[in-house]
Structures are given as C-alpha cells and as structure tokens.
Design a protein around this motif. Sequence first.
Motif, short mmCIF file in Angstrom:
data_model
loop_
_atom_site.label_atom_id
_atom_site.label_comp_id
_atom_site.label_asym_id
_atom_site.label_seq_id
_atom_site.Cartn_x
_atom_site.Cartn_y
_atom_site.Cartn_z
N LEU A 62 -4.25 -47.46 47.68
CA LEU A 62 -5.42 -47.13 46.85
C LEU A 62 -5.14 -47.53 45.42
CD1 LEU A 62 -5.98 -43.62 48.38
CD2 LEU A 62 -7.59 -45.50 48.53
N THR A 104 -7.07 -24.31 42.99
CA THR A 104 -8.51 -24.52 43.15
C THR A 104 -8.85 -25.26 44.44
OG1 THR A 104 -8.27 -26.47 41.78
CG2 THR A 104 -9.06 -24.50 40.71
N LEU A 105 -7.88 -25.43 45.34
CA LEU A 105 -8.17 -26.11 46.60
C LEU A 105 -9.26 -25.38 47.36
CD1 LEU A 105 -4.76 -27.12 48.10
CD2 LEU A 105 -6.60 -28.57 47.29
N GLY A 106 -10.22 -26.14 47.84
CA GLY A 106 -11.25 -25.54 48.68
C GLY A 106 -12.23 -24.70 47.90
N ALA A 155 -4.76 -34.24 60.63
CA ALA A 155 -3.63 -34.48 59.73
C ALA A 155 -3.25 -35.95 59.64
CB ALA A 155 -2.42 -33.63 60.13
N LEU A 168 0.44 -44.49 49.78
CA LEU A 168 -1.01 -44.27 49.63
C LEU A 168 -1.47 -44.76 48.26
CD1 LEU A 168 -1.51 -40.82 51.33
CD2 LEU A 168 -2.77 -42.90 51.82
N ALA A 224 -8.20 -30.17 62.55
CA ALA A 224 -8.05 -31.40 61.75
C ALA A 224 -6.87 -32.20 62.28
CB ALA A 224 -7.84 -31.04 60.29
N ALA A 275 -8.01 -31.41 52.98
CA ALA A 275 -9.17 -31.68 53.83
C ALA A 275 -8.76 -32.26 55.18
CB ALA A 275 -10.11 -32.65 53.11
N ASP A 276 -7.73 -33.11 55.20
CA ASP A 276 -7.43 -33.78 56.47
C ASP A 276 -6.36 -33.10 57.31
OD1 ASP A 276 -4.96 -34.51 55.44
OD2 ASP A 276 -5.59 -36.51 54.85
N GLY A 277 -5.91 -31.94 56.86
CA GLY A 277 -4.97 -31.18 57.68
C GLY A 277 -3.50 -31.50 57.41
N THR A 278 -3.22 -32.48 56.57
CA THR A 278 -1.82 -32.82 56.28
C THR A 278 -1.10 -31.66 55.61
OG1 THR A 278 -2.63 -35.04 55.84
CG2 THR A 278 -0.37 -34.61 55.29
N LEU A 317 -3.65 -44.79 55.81
CA LEU A 317 -2.43 -45.27 56.45
C LEU A 317 -2.75 -45.63 57.90
CD1 LEU A 317 0.29 -42.78 55.14
CD2 LEU A 317 -0.41 -44.98 54.21
N LYS A 340 -3.65 -39.46 57.37
CA LYS A 340 -4.10 -40.02 56.10
C LYS A 340 -5.00 -41.20 56.41
CE LYS A 340 -3.10 -38.33 53.04
NZ LYS A 340 -3.62 -36.99 52.61
N ASP A 391 -7.03 -34.21 49.24
CA ASP A 391 -7.12 -34.98 50.48
C ASP A 391 -6.25 -34.35 51.57
OD1 ASP A 391 -8.75 -36.67 49.18
OD2 ASP A 391 -7.36 -38.35 49.06
N ASP A 392 -5.04 -33.97 51.19
CA ASP A 392 -4.15 -33.35 52.17
C ASP A 392 -4.76 -32.08 52.73
OD1 ASP A 392 -2.43 -35.31 51.56
OD2 ASP A 392 -0.84 -34.05 50.77
N ARG A 446 -8.16 -14.12 49.30
CA ARG A 446 -7.69 -15.36 48.70
C ARG A 446 -7.87 -15.32 47.20
NH1 ARG A 446 -9.50 -21.34 49.55
NH2 ARG A 446 -8.26 -21.60 47.68
N LEU A 450 0.35 -19.65 59.53
CA LEU A 450 -0.46 -20.18 58.43
C LEU A 450 -1.27 -19.08 57.77
CD1 LEU A 450 -1.69 -23.55 59.96
CD2 LEU A 450 -0.26 -23.28 57.94
N LEU A 488 2.51 -29.89 56.22
CA LEU A 488 3.53 -29.81 55.18
C LEU A 488 4.10 -28.40 55.11
CD1 LEU A 488 4.49 -31.95 53.03
CD2 LEU A 488 3.19 -30.64 51.39
N VAL A 520 8.49 -35.93 57.75
CA VAL A 520 8.29 -34.73 56.95
C VAL A 520 8.69 -33.49 57.74
CG1 VAL A 520 6.56 -33.27 55.87
CG2 VAL A 520 6.50 -35.72 55.51
N GLU A 566 -1.43 -28.47 56.12
CA GLU A 566 -0.95 -27.53 57.15
C GLU A 566 0.40 -28.00 57.67
OE1 GLU A 566 -3.86 -27.68 60.20
OE2 GLU A 566 -5.31 -26.44 59.13
N LEU A 596 -11.58 -18.15 38.16
CA LEU A 596 -10.94 -18.47 39.45
C LEU A 596 -11.25 -17.39 40.48
CD1 LEU A 596 -9.08 -20.37 41.00
CD2 LEU A 596 -7.16 -19.01 40.24
#
Lengths: 242, 162, 204, 204, 226, 226
Positions: free
Chosen positions: F23, F157-159, C84, F19, C82, F81-84, C89, C86, F78-79, A154, C50, F88, C101, F86, A145
């Motif tokens: 899917l 392991t994200l990213g 954000a 989702l 990005a 990659a698409d910015g969700t 959806l 989905k 997916d979250d 990171r 962040l 959250l 959320v 952040e 890792l």
Amino acid sequence: MALNIWKYASPQTFFPLAGRMIPVFTVLAIVFAVVGLYIGFFVAPTDFQQGEVYRIIFIHVPAAWMSMFIYLVMAFWAGVGLTFNTRLSSMMAHALAPTGALMTFIALWTGSLWGKPTWGTWWVWDARLTSELILLFLYVGYMALAAAIDDVRRADKASAVLALVGVVNVPIIYFSVQWWNTLHQGASVNLTRAPSMAASMLTGMLLMALAFWMYSIAVSLLRVRAIIRERERDAAWLQDSA
Amino acid sequence: MKSRHKRLAMIAGGIAALGIASALVLNAFRSNLVFFFTPSEIVANEAPVGRSFRVGGMVVDGSVKRQPDGVSVRFVVTDTAQSIPVVYSGILPDLFREGKGVVAQGKLGQDGVFQAEQVLAKHDENYMPPEAAEAVERANKAMREAHRSAVSGSAEQGARSE
Amino acid sequence: MLEANEISCVRGNRKLFRHLSFAVKEGTALRIHGANGAGKTSLLRMMAGLSPIDEGRVTWGGRTLAEIGDDYSRELVFVGHANALKAYLTPCENLRLGLAVQGIAVSDGAVRDVLDEEGLTGVADVPAQRLSAGQQRRVALARTRFAASRKLWILDEPFSSLDDEAVRRFSSRLAQQVANGGVVVYTTHQDVEIDAPTNYLELV
Amino acid sequence: MLEANEISCVRGNRKLFRHLSFAVKEGTALRIHGANGAGKTSLLRMMAGLSPIDEGRVTWGGRTLAEIGDDYSRELVFVGHANALKAYLTPCENLRLGLAVQGIAVSDGAVRDVLDEEGLTGVADVPAQRLSAGQQRRVALARTRFAASRKLWILDEPFSSLDDEAVRRFSSRLAQQVANGGVVVYTTHQDVEIDAPTNYLELV
Amino acid sequence: MTAGLRQALAAVTWRDLLLAVRLRTDVLTIVFFFAIVVSLFPLGVGADPVLLRALGPGVVWVAALLASMLALGRLFADDFADGTLEQLVLAGEPLPLLALAKVFAHWLATGLPLVLLSPLLGLEFGLDAAGLWVLATSLAIGTPVLSLIGAIGAALTLGVRGGGALTALLVLPLYVPALIFGAGAVVAAGQNMQFGGHLSVLGAMLFAAIALAPWAISAALRIALE
Amino acid sequence: MTAGLRQALAAVTWRDLLLAVRLRTDVLTIVFFFAIVVSLFPLGVGADPVLLRALGPGVVWVAALLASMLALGRLFADDFADGTLEQLVLAGEPLPLLALAKVFAHWLATGLPLVLLSPLLGLEFGLDAAGLWVLATSLAIGTPVLSLIGAIGAALTLGVRGGGALTALLVLPLYVPALIFGAGAVVAAGQNMQFGGHLSVLGAMLFAAIALAPWAISAALRIALE
Ligand code: HEM
Ligand SMILES: Nc1ncnc2c1ncn2[C@@H]1O[C@H](COP(=O)(O)OP(=O)(O)OP(=O)(O)O)[C@@H](O)[C@H]1O
Ligand SMILES: Nc1ncnc2c1ncn2[C@@H]1O[C@H](COP(=O)(O)OP(=O)(O)OP(=O)(O)O)[C@@H](O)[C@H]1O
Ligand SMILES: [Mg+2]
Ligand SMILES: [Mg+2]
C-alpha cells in the motif's frame, strides 16, 4: 472514605449509603463556604502588593487544587475498576470526571481573570498554564471516550486506561513552577515550610478548599447515584421480564 | 521461558528504560529549556539575537522613566548581579513597580537595549497585609546589605529567588 | 480436559446463558447448537480467552485460563467469524506470516503444498481481497493444517461459505484431529456431522 | 424476462465464465451452482447492474440494463454478501430508513410487526452492531418483506448464518414470491430447495 | 421533484443526521480537535504576541480545513464496508442528488459547529470584532466547499488500492484556493481593507462545487463498487 | 528472548512492512500530507521571510505531529476489522511486545520518511544548516514518541464510532510536551544556543514511552476485543 467504599463495594448497598451521605457533605460544604467567604472578604486584610484583586485566591486556589486532586482520585478508582473489575469503582471514576473538569475550568478561568490585572495578560503559554489546559483536555477526552463506547463494561475499561496514562500530567502541573521559570508564582502553602501567607488569608483559603472538597464529594455522590440508577435499571428490567 | 518469566523480563526492561529516562531528564535540567534569560545571561551573550525571548528580573529602584514621546517607558531590569535596560511602549500592568519582579518579552537590540513587546509583572508567593510587608521589607533590606557585602552576586540565585 | 463451571454471559440487558457447566474430554468434539443470537459466538470467545469470564470459571487441564496465561494460547487454534486475512497479502503470505506470529514456522513450499490440496492452486499469489468468500474461508481454515499438535480447536461456523467438497474435506480433518486426541469445539447451522465422538450443547 | 446473452467475465488473469447465456421467465427461480470462486457473486453483481458487463448483454423485459437506467433498480431487490446495516442504528431504524432510500415508505408499526415475525422482537431497538451474525442476516432479509411488488430478486447466499427455522421461513417466502410471478435468482452452498419451478445454472 | 425522490433525499439526510446524533460525542470530538489544533500552534511557534496576531487567520483556517478533512474520512467508508452503498446506488434515484444529500447532512453535523466555534478561537489570537465576524462568515461559505471537494476524495479512496495519494493530489489543489481566499478575507478585515472580493470568490467556489462535485462523487462511488 | 518470541516479533514487523510496501501510496499520502501542510502555511500567513523563519520549526513540527496522527488510522483498525487482532492476542507471546513490534513497523513506514523529508521542508522556511540538522534529529527522537502515544489512542478507540477524530482528541494533548521540546530544540539551534537539554527531554520521553506505552496499548487492545 476509601474504607467505606471497600466495605460497600456493591452498588446495591452503596446506593442508600450515598443517599445518606449527600446531605451531610452538602451541609458541610455550605458551612465551610459561608465561613470561608466571610473570612476571605471581610476578615482577611488587603494584600500589600496586589490590593483587593488577590481575593480571587479564595476561588482559584481551591479549584486548582481540586482539579489535580480529583484527577488522581479518578485515576485511582479507574485503576481499581480495571484491575479488580469492581463495577462501583468505575462508576466512581465516571462520576468524578465532570466535577474535575469543572474545577479545571474554574482554575483556568479565575486564573486568567486574575492574570490580567496582576501579570498584565490573560494568558501566556508557560508550563503551569499549558499543563493545566492539558488537564482539561484529558478530562474531556476521558468523558468523550466513555460516552463514545456504548458497551458499559468496555467504556469503563477503555476510559480507565486513558485516565491512568494521563496521570503523568499531574506532577508536571504541580512542579512546573519549580522546574521552569514561569510567570506563575511558586507555592505559598507547602508542607515542608511555613506558609508565606498571612494567617487570616490562609484560614480563608483553607476553609474554601474544604468547601470545594465537600462540594465535590457531594455532587460526585449524587452523580454516582444517578449512574447506578441508570445501570441497575436494566438489571431490574431484566428481572421483571425474565 | 514460561510466560511468567517473560513478564518479569519485560518489567525489568521497562524499569531500565525508565531509569535511562530519568537520567536524561536530570541531564536536561542543567540547561535552559524555556526562552527565559536573566540579565547576567544576556550580558554573557547567552541570549539569542534578533529573536523574541523573555527577560526576567527586578525593576531597579528609581530607574523607571517616561520617554518624551509620552507612550514609551524605559527602565532597568536587574538580577542583582547584572542589569539590562528595557524600552517598552504600551500599558504597564498594575503590579508593575520598582523593586518588584517583571518579565518582559521582546528582542535585544544591537545597542544592548531590550525592546519589549510585552511587559508582565511577576510577583512572589507572599501574601500579607501592607503593615507586615513593610516590616519584612525593612528586615530584608538590612539582610540584603549584609549579603551583598559578603557574596558578590550569584546570578542564578538572584533570578530564581526573585 | 476443557471444563466450564457455572459460567454466565450477559450482553446489554440480556442474559444469554446462566450457570452453564460442561466438560469436554480429550478425543471428543463438542458441538454447540442454538438459534441465531443464542450466544454461541459469545461462549466460544469466552472459552478462547478473548472475552472475560465475569462469573464462574473455565479450566483447561484443571487450571483456569488466567492461571495458564499466554501458554493457553499456545495450545489453541481459534477460527472466528472473521477470517483474519490481510486483504492485500496473498494467501501464501497470509498463511506463512500468520502462522509465524503464532509461533509456528513453516516453509513457503509447505504452505504451497497445502494450498494446492485445498484447491487454491491458481490463487496462491492473488491478493486475498480478490478471492471469493469461500476461497477466503478455505485459506483461514488451512491454518489448522499446521496446528495438528495443538490440543484445542475452537471454530465458529467453520463451514460457512464453503462448497460441498470443501465441507467434506474439512469435516474429515476434524474427525482425524479428534481421533488423534484433540478437543474440537465448534458451531454450525449447516447439516454437517463429524465422524467422531461428539457431545452436544444446546443454548436456549 | 431476465436474459443473459453471451456474457463473459474476466477477473485478473482468470476467465471465470465465457459466452454464458440463459433466460429466466416470470414465475420461475434460477439457482446458480458452482464451487468456491466459480464466479457466482461476480455474475449476480453484473445482473444487478453493479459491475459493468464488458462482453455480451443482459436484458430485462427485452431492454438492456443501460437502456432502462435507474428504473431497473426500482424493479430490483438485491441482497449481497454484506447486510447493508448501519452498525449504530437499530434494526427498526435500519429497515425504515433503508427502505425509504429505495423509495418504499413504511410505517414504524409495520416494521415492528415484521421484525416480530422474524423472531427479532427483543432486539428491535438494539444497535445492529450488537446482533449476532444470524440476527443481522435476518434483518437484511426482512427488507424483502416490503418489496413483494418488485419483480426481480437477486440474492447472494441468503441463507448463510441463518438457523434452521429461519432458513425454512425464508425459503417458503421465496417460493411464494415466485408463485406470485416474481423472478428469483440466488446462490447457496446449503442444502436448501425452494418449492418453486427452478432452473439450474452450473458454473465451472 | 417526485415524491419518491423527495422521500429518498429526506431519508438519506435523516439517516446520517440520526447517526451523528446517536453518538453526539462525534460532533463534539471534531469541534475539540479543531480547538486543540488551533491551540497547538502557539505552543510550537512560541508565545510572541505579535507573531500570534499575524498567524491567527491562517491557523484557524488551516485547522478548519484539517478538521473537515478528518471528518470526511468516514463519509462513505462505513457505507462501503457494510453494503449500504450498494443499496444507495440501487435506489433508483439519481445518485448525484443522493450524494449531495449525504454531503449536506455531513456538513450540518461537522462543518456548521466549526463555523460557530471559530470566533471563540479567533479571540485566542487577538482578532478584533470585525475580524471575528469575517472569520465566521468566510468559514460558513468555505466549509461546504471543503466538504464537497473532500467528498470526491473520500469517494475516490474507496476500494481503489492507491486512492490515497491520488486523492490528495486531486483535492488539495482545490482546497488551496478556498484557504487563500478564506484566510485572505480575514486578514483584509483585520487591516480595515475591503474583504468583499474575497468572500465573493469563495461564494463562486461554493456554487461551482454544488454544480460539479455531485457528478464526480457519484462517478467515483460507482467505480468503487464495480 | 526465546526463538518463538523472536520469530513472532519478526513476523509481526515484517507483515506490517510488507503491507506498507503493498500500500505504498498510503505511505506516500502521509508524506504528501506533511509536505502540503507545511507548504500551506506560507499561503495562509503571507510570505514575510522574517515571520517565516520564526514560524519554521513550529510549523514543521506541528505538521509532523498531524501527519503522524493521521497515519494512526490504519495502525490497528484493519487488524481489528479482519480478525487479525484476535489472532495476535492469541499468539501466546506477550502482547505488549507484539504491540511494540507493530508500532515499530508503523514508525518505520510512516515516521521515518517524515524525518528524512524534514530538512527539505525546513529549507522552505530559511532554516540554516545547524537548524536543519537539529530539526531532523528532534523529529527522529520525537516521532517514535508520537507513534507510541498515538498507538494508545488508536487502540482505545477501536470499534468506536468517530474513531479518527476521537483519537485526535485523546492523543493531541499528550503530544504537546513532545511538540514543545522538539520545536524548542530547533528554535534554540537557530539562535546558536544550547539545544542539548531539549533533546535530552525528548529522549527521556522516548524511553519512558517505550517502557510504559506497550502496556497501555496491550490493555486497550484486549478491551477492544471483549
Ligand atoms: C490561567 C492561569 C492560571 C492557571 C492555569 C493556574 C493554575 C494553578 C494551579 C494548577 C495551581 C495549583 C498548584 C499548586 O498548588 O501549586 C495554582 C495555584 C495557585 N495559583 Fe494559579 N493559575 C493561574 C493564574 C494565577 C494567577 C494570575 C495568580 C496570581 C496572581 C495565581 C495564584 C495562585 C496561587 C496563590 C496558588 C496557590 C499556590 C500554593 O499555595 O500552592 N494563579 N494555580
Ligand atoms: N448491548 C446489547 N443489548 C442487547 N442484546 C445484546 C447486546 N449485545 C449483544 N446482544 C445480544 O447478544 C447475543 C449475542 O449472540 P452471539 O453472537 O453469541 O450469537 P450466536 O449464537 O453466535 O448467533 P448466530 O447463530 O447468529 O451467530 C445476540 O442475541 C445479541 O442480540
Ligand atoms: N485479480 C484477480 N486475479 C485472479 N483471480 C481473481 C482476481 N479477482 C478475482 N479473481 C477470482 O475471481 C473469482 C471471483 O469469484 P466469485 O466471488 O464470483 O465466486 P463465487 O462463485 O461467488 O464463490 P463463493 O462460493 O466462494 O462465494 C475468484 O475465483 C477469484 O479468485
Ligand atoms: Mg455467531
Ligand atoms: Mg460468492
């Protein structure tokens, strides 16, 4: 040791200190190893049930102890690095991992070498052996890792989380022989009662344990220095060019 | 609720969950978690039939007999309270001795004889020179004699301390 | 209101900025300028909480972000590069759940009204994946319509992919938010000015 | 040179455009206008041969795309919304290998020179992932520097994320390509004009 | 082969190998995954040595199959997401050949190590020397088949919203023969029986896959981009 | 629990379930994979019924473990990659709880179907009624443990390139105890022996994971975003 590092918490000051400590621990390791091996192979008597094979104990037990101990120390430094954001602690954790993995491997290897003549098999899937194998995988996962993330900060933090999660495995390894009926023997050396081992055998084993310990410190310091050199080179490079 | 209070509530919840976890662990240790049985348990019909499991105990003194076919051996394993006969064909480990610990993997036959596929030696945590061992053994024998007459065998005790 | 004190940012072996300090008062906007790679995105992410702030400190109403904790997020709207969304959806679902959320409850009707006003009537029920780049950006920005009560808006290139009309509409919304006492921090490479008291920060 | 004849485009239940016809001659540019979601991207992808043309036909030098086959791609440079960079390769490696796949052999030195000119000197050996949005776009556009001999350039929002200086540089490169007899088809929401004979197409 | 084609194929292969080398942990990880899955079985099934010997070939083959499937996940997905795939399609060279080059690079990076490691894992299950040798050989022929077939699946899952189940349906029936003949060869060798026939069938699958899979892959890639 | 928190948790769960429904083929793939892996074994190993009965619990459990690991790929990627993700993190509610809600939704979509399907697959191996029942119960307790532990690996392991396989490497060793006790319970039940102890240990793991995993997950998510 911990005190020293708090005081020398910055890589710049720790680097030369580590450089001075390495020869000391190297010499100690060699001395303990020579004396330990001498006692182990020439002074310690033959065992009443195993005969000569038992002498693997002088490698196996120190390696097994160190494999668990190093993991705890590594997780400790990783945790410190994660919470206090001290760079050096994370470097310490990274430096310890390969040695820990090596110790685990040696414990597994000598263990199964020993198992063949004594138990009659190289390997059984029991709690002690399995949890020790998991320890090896945890070390490898930690290193993988850390290596897979190219951003150093990171990588430090992510691998620290993993190291902390894996800590639960250590007590399982240690107590597995008490909790479950397994082939592996129980503890011969225990803080709560007298060791069930002849004195000269015990001396040899403890000396070897010290030798392994000193060796681990020496190589870890060596590795910390290498890590510092690599990470700080960037900073130096930046100062040159800025 | 402030975020600090939420955090405290979460920690309290976590500790409660850990409490339940420990209780469950303690509960679990009351039962046999590995397929490892003592002769007493086998005699009490607690062991599985037709499936491979492990028997642990001590090889009874003088019970080891080579079979006429030359490859198989027959011996008796005891936990001091009960004993069970075992047949095995194959190479025995060096440390396989009468009066010493043994772990056999195999199946229990209809005839009550344990058919071992693998026999492993289990030794204790004592390391000492042979002379010392002899002295200890003599002392132990005396103790065991005394013990046997006092308590008529606690199966679990025997298995665990062997 | 929002203050940065001697903050620095290092990425890889590059120091993007060093000892940067600035303050934004209520009812003003801050526009961050800088060439590609100057560190605008990095700075915005630090201010949103962040990225960790390794050196120096950022305060909001006098307290550091670490002190305020999660409550800081509840005063904040962040729109990054990005969107954000989905992909599977619809804009409608994306907005409603995304806002929930964040603790903002809105009715389906209210969301549809806003989507209408943003020129997304026909695609309110098409999976976001199918929308054009600009339509997706519009949906992401529509979140701000329900967050007027949040004091601090941090927006990274909000106008990217938008057509002229959408740019005009959104920039006047920003002006209004500032007029109502909000703080808006944003970057853009486009030639858009917000009609509000604005400070400029140049990263080099 | 490039001609579209009565082409239509349907997406979901929306007809984006119908019976669209236009022609672009050598040495001219075509700028496609349209609001968000008007169908610009869809049109560009059809012209590049990435999406099938269900109705009508597109010809290049008099032959339809299907007739020309793979050879069409060898006259074409396409830069889409996505940058086509591998996140873990450096700009240098990305360019060299990306161009080689397209049959354009370039030396490492040539690539570095171009990266220098594009203001990417310091990051030529940093994984592309770490670059800022604008730096990544610059690398993607740098491909065109080695493709002057290709007649047809199709560019979807090339200027997005670029800072002013980069926009100026790239728009003058486009002007030069057109002056040398190329055909450039592009879209942009930004207020950029290319100094070249340009046709306009408005999608509604 | 024209110079342009040769160059394009080399660039495609080299780029993917470079990416694999950039994070060498990638390869190590697949290998470790393989090793761990193989080691999991004795844990789930129990320590009975007779049972283990019977399981060996099947387990190692299934684990190789899973590892190679896992590795395929990212074969095209990254290229699809970052736009590289568009450029590949627009390369002006035959897409089936470019796809074949990609699969080849992928196999070198993730399939070959499995082949090399397999004898060691076979030891865990008590296979003898002949068994180990056949195990490695069968995997050497079989893993490229898995890669080629898997690549079709990987290409189909791109973009298509419900690609997943369709792919599994399409790919797994094709995996099964490779598994049966691969594991079958090892079992046969373990019983001192002829295993040449099994290996021949595997070889036939390999050549059939080389002939047919690239077309399917390239068609799937084009569909994904539409 | 404040109204805002309740609402946020419900929204997180509901969004992920929605989702999953959109899917649904993805979910089907996981289930399908589970069924296929289980059914592959008789092919790789041979059809000896005694052997199969002994193998059953282990194979079903290992397959469930692999399937649940495979499902992890989608959990946060997916979250991320698409910015969700952040958004959250910036939700202003405790991230460990939000993460727990996500894992819960994930388990409902991908773990529960495995539990429901398992008795059917157990039949394939000749398990009896008691065995089937314990199999389903052990999976019902065990799969949430797998999801929680797996989520840590997925978040770490994200990213990171090599994500899938690296996750496997990190997570599989931690899965081992659940596997041992889960399969152990089924085996015990098959022998008319006590299985309560095994299930207790599994339950303990579940509660421990609920108490601890969310913190690790949320730490890992924050690190991924830096
Ligand atoms: C692969 C097989 C083996 C593994 C993984 C293994 C692992 C370990 C571990 C982790 C420890 C340290 C825990 C502790 O101190 O209690 C240990 C200690 C020990 N092991 Fe092993 N072992 C293996 C085989 C053996 C064999 C075959 C023997 C002897 C016949 C043996 C004898 C010992 C002894 C004497 C100790 C020291 C116990 C003490 O005094 O605390 N081990 N082993
Ligand atoms: N590991 C690294 N090594 C070297 N440079 C790095 C590394 N990681 C990030 N960088 C640099 O850090 C900077 C990050 O910039 P950032 O994304 O904040 O820029 P920006 O101002 O938002 O640019 P843009 O206008 O293009 O969006 C880039 O210049 C990038 O090249
Ligand atoms: N399945 C579908 N159902 C309904 N509409 C769809 C569907 N798929 C695509 N569309 C519509 O098709 C259009 C595609 O537009 P395209 O991406 O070509 O726009 P564009 O002109 O490039 O816009 P932008 O300026 O935002 O990039 C969008 O309006 C989108 O909503
Ligand atoms: Mg930016
Ligand atoms: Mg577009």
